[in-house]
Design a protein around this motif. Structure first.
Motif, short mmCIF file in Angstrom:
data_model
loop_
_atom_site.label_atom_id
_atom_site.label_comp_id
_atom_site.label_asym_id
_atom_site.label_seq_id
_atom_site.Cartn_x
_atom_site.Cartn_y
_atom_site.Cartn_z
N SER A 219 0.55 -1.46 -0.02
CA SER A 219 -0.15 0.21 0.23
C SER A 219 1.33 1.48 0.25
O SER A 219 0.44 2.42 -0.35
CB SER A 219 -0.89 -0.07 1.13
N ALA A 220 1.67 1.25 0.57
CA ALA A 220 2.49 2.36 1.03
C ALA A 220 3.15 1.82 -0.29
O ALA A 220 3.44 3.65 -0.78
CB ALA A 220 4.56 1.94 1.53
N VAL A 221 4.24 1.63 -1.10
CA VAL A 221 4.29 1.62 -2.70
C VAL A 221 3.33 2.33 -3.53
O VAL A 221 3.28 3.56 -4.68
CB VAL A 221 4.84 0.61 -3.32
N THR A 222 1.90 1.42 -3.15
CA THR A 222 1.05 2.13 -4.27
C THR A 222 0.28 3.04 -3.97
O THR A 222 0.25 4.05 -5.40
CB THR A 222 -0.24 1.41 -4.58
N PHE A 223 0.62 4.31 -2.92
CA PHE A 223 -0.36 5.06 -3.06
C PHE A 223 0.91 6.56 -2.72
O PHE A 223 0.62 7.82 -3.06
CB PHE A 223 -0.82 5.51 -1.45
N VAL A 224 2.24 6.05 -3.06
CA VAL A 224 2.90 7.06 -3.49
C VAL A 224 3.13 6.94 -4.65
O VAL A 224 3.16 8.15 -5.39
CB VAL A 224 4.54 6.81 -2.63
N THR A 283 11.66 -3.31 -11.07
CA THR A 283 12.12 -2.92 -11.92
C THR A 283 12.15 -2.02 -13.06
O THR A 283 12.47 -0.62 -13.40
CB THR A 283 12.00 -3.96 -13.02
N GLY A 284 10.62 -1.55 -12.33
CA GLY A 284 9.97 -0.21 -12.75
C GLY A 284 11.15 1.16 -12.13
O GLY A 284 11.51 2.15 -13.19
N LEU A 285 10.98 1.13 -10.85
CA LEU A 285 11.35 1.80 -10.03
C LEU A 285 13.49 2.26 -10.49
O LEU A 285 13.90 3.06 -10.69
CB LEU A 285 11.10 1.58 -8.94
N THR A 286 13.26 0.57 -10.62
CA THR A 286 14.70 1.04 -10.53
C THR A 286 15.06 1.44 -12.30
O THR A 286 16.80 1.91 -12.21
CB THR A 286 15.85 -0.51 -11.40
N THR A 361 16.10 10.01 -6.09
CA THR A 361 17.24 9.33 -6.15
C THR A 361 16.49 8.21 -4.94
O THR A 361 16.70 7.37 -4.80
CB THR A 361 17.82 9.64 -6.24
N TRP A 362 16.85 8.71 -3.06
CA TRP A 362 16.97 8.06 -2.34
C TRP A 362 15.58 7.82 -2.19
O TRP A 362 15.59 7.18 -1.53
CB TRP A 362 17.58 8.83 -1.22
N PRO A 363 14.30 8.47 -2.46
CA PRO A 363 12.98 8.16 -1.77
C PRO A 363 13.00 7.10 -3.06
O PRO A 363 11.44 5.98 -2.47
CB PRO A 363 12.35 9.06 -2.21
N LEU A 364 13.29 6.70 -3.85
CA LEU A 364 12.90 5.41 -5.37
C LEU A 364 13.72 4.63 -4.77
O LEU A 364 13.11 3.19 -4.56
CB LEU A 364 13.10 6.08 -6.16
N PHE A 365 14.69 4.47 -4.39
CA PHE A 365 15.64 3.17 -3.57
C PHE A 365 14.48 2.50 -2.27
O PHE A 365 14.69 1.78 -2.12
CB PHE A 365 16.87 3.71 -3.16
N ALA A 366 14.39 3.76 -1.16
CA ALA A 366 13.43 3.41 -0.27
C ALA A 366 11.93 2.07 -0.70
O ALA A 366 11.90 1.79 -0.01
CB ALA A 366 13.00 4.20 0.85
N LEU A 367 12.03 2.74 -1.76
CA LEU A 367 10.66 2.19 -2.44
C LEU A 367 10.53 0.80 -2.93
O LEU A 367 10.54 -0.10 -2.69
CB LEU A 367 10.28 2.61 -3.84
N VAL A 369 13.59 -0.85 -1.55
CA VAL A 369 13.51 -1.74 -0.16
C VAL A 369 12.09 -2.03 0.20
O VAL A 369 12.43 -3.55 0.36
CB VAL A 369 14.50 -0.32 0.41
N ALA A 370 11.33 -1.61 0.05
CA ALA A 370 9.82 -1.77 0.17
C ALA A 370 9.93 -2.93 -0.41
O ALA A 370 8.25 -3.43 0.09
CB ALA A 370 9.10 -0.87 0.06
N LEU A 371 9.48 -3.11 -1.46
CA LEU A 371 9.79 -4.02 -2.86
C LEU A 371 9.73 -5.14 -2.15
O LEU A 371 9.70 -6.54 -2.45
CB LEU A 371 9.49 -2.92 -4.14
N VAL A 372 11.13 -4.98 -1.99
CA VAL A 372 11.90 -6.25 -2.06
C VAL A 372 10.89 -7.20 0.43
O VAL A 372 10.61 -8.81 -0.16
CB VAL A 372 13.48 -6.43 -1.42
N GLY A 373 10.70 -6.27 0.07
CA GLY A 373 10.29 -6.63 1.85
C GLY A 373 8.29 -7.37 1.23
O GLY A 373 8.53 -8.15 1.66
N GLN A 374 7.64 -6.66 0.60
CA GLN A 374 6.55 -6.73 -0.15
C GLN A 374 6.54 -8.49 -1.09
O GLN A 374 6.41 -9.21 -0.35
CB GLN A 374 5.95 -6.23 -1.02
#
Length: 395
Positions: A219-224, A283-286, A361-367, A369-374
């Motif tokens: 949800s965090a990734v989706t709503f960001v 892949t898209g965020l990277t 750059t850093w916010p996308l990297f944080a996303l 990391v969240a996706l790996v946890g997802q």
């Protein structure tokens, strides 16, 4: 030769169910994606501060947390029919209210709209799971369609107030349809005010916790992305028009993906689906981090595919409880309530990180990391059961 008589109600019920589920699901996202599509324009026209803009992006997750957690108790106290009626009425009025002048109006209106959507979103899986077999596909498809329409149509308005406020019409239409068809649907979904299932009786606790964390991360990734993808693309060098077009394309692509989710869950195990959706978003965020202006359509297309993870999670809420409406309501309330709390913390942190660093750059990297946890939590989800407590939920 005689022809068996089929009652008119038996013919109309599936149609009424499909229309009602569709119009309710359509209202769950336009209030959010319309704000995301116009946020850059609103920041300039309404002179919003960066902090308020970041708050508006994270606000839906906080409201969804409060509303999702409260939905179970509201249903137990007032019945599902009355709660959804009130939520649709509040949604209609708040979508108009947030177009009034001033920061307070846009903040208060958005808050009320998101709270109403949260209650609808937490209770709709109860109706979907106990209605017609095709309701799940209708639900996820219209959820994605609502996201797409909010992103695609809102920027075409001449003024941002019109773009945001026009969605009140859709909410009003949903209210009228719900009032006309809710008697049949609430009978299926357990309309009694006293229910025997509490979120505290759900087990195994580890499965409930995993579901909650999984839902919070995705949800965090989706709503960001719903709130900030256009701004991310604009910061990468695309024009506002190009950014809005890519954002709308990602939302539109989510429609066929959402439509396919219920059918995929019957043929493909949950783990490969969860990993595939997370992998597409990673892949898209990277790609946006490394080369945002190159093959941008590919990166945003992959993000659109990845948005199917939310539809998968929502469909799973009903599947994990084997169709029992009370258990589904309890699980939906706890997973969405606590999951959106986690999502709100992450979304606000990512917004503030962008403000502090001045780069995405850093916010996308944080996303990422969240996706790996997802992806990791999506591999360990099992069924949820409950122990009935009493004839009535403790107050």
């Amino acid at each position: 030769m005689t022809t068996a008589h089929v009652p008119r109600a038996a013919i109309l019920s599936p149609v009424a169910t499909g229309v009602t589920v569709a119009v309710l699901a359509l209202n769950l996202r336009p209030a959010v994606t319309s704000m995301g599509a116009l946020l850059t324009r609103i920041e300039t026209a309404a002179d919003l501060s960066p902090v308020l803009a970041a708050t508006l992006v994270s606000l839906p997750t906080w409201c969804f947390a409060v509303g999702g957690w409260a939905a179970w108790r509201l249903r137990a106290r007032f019945g599902i029919r009355g709660v959804i009626t009130a939520a649709l009425a509040v949604l209609t009025l708040s979508l108009v209210a947030r177009t009034l002048p001033g920061d307070v109006a846009i903040l208060a209106g958005t808050t009320a709209a998101c709270l109403a959507i949260a209650v609808l979103g937490a209770l709709l899986p109860v109706i979907v799971r106990t209605a017609t077999p095709s309701s799940a596909a209708c639900y996820t498809a219209c959820l994605g369609a609502g996201s797409a329409l909010g992103a695609l149509l809102t920027p075409t308005a001449l003024a941002w107030q019109v773009g945001l406020g026009c969605w009140a019409i859709l909410a009003a239409v949903a209210l009228v349809i719900w009032i006309g068809s809710s008697r049949h649907l609430t009978a299926l979904a357990g309309s009694a005010r006293a229910v025997r299932v509490s979120p505290r009786t759900l087990f195994p606790r580890g499965t409930v916790a995993t579901l909650t964390v999984h839902f919070g991360l995705l949800s965090a990734v989706t709503f960001v992305l719903m709130g900030r993808l256009a701004a991310i693309l604009h910061a990468a060098g695309l024009t506002p028009a190009e950014s809005e077009l890519h954002f709308a394309a990602a939302m539109v692509l989510g429609v066929p993906v959402s439509l396919a989710v219920p059918y995929l869950t019957r043929r493909v195990p949950h783990t490969p689906l969860a990993i595939s959706f997370a992998g597409a978003s990673i892949t898209g965020l990277t790609g946006l981090m490394i080369s945002p202006a190159s093959v941008t359509w590919l990166w945003t297309g992959l993000l659109g595919v990845g948005l199917g993870a939310l539809g998968l999670a929502l469909v799973d809420l009903g599947r994990r409880t084997r169709g029992d409406p009370d258990t589904t309501a309890a699980l939906s309330s706890v997973v969405q309530g606590l999951g959106y709390t986690l999502a709100g913390v992450l979304a606000l942190g990512i917004g503030l990180l962008e403000t502090a660093t001045g780069t995405w750059t850093w916010p996308l990297f944080a996303l990422v990391v969240a996706l790996v946890g997802q992806a990791m939590t999506g591999t360990t989800i099992g069924d949820v059961r409950t122990t009935p407590t009493s004839k009535e939920v403790p107050r």
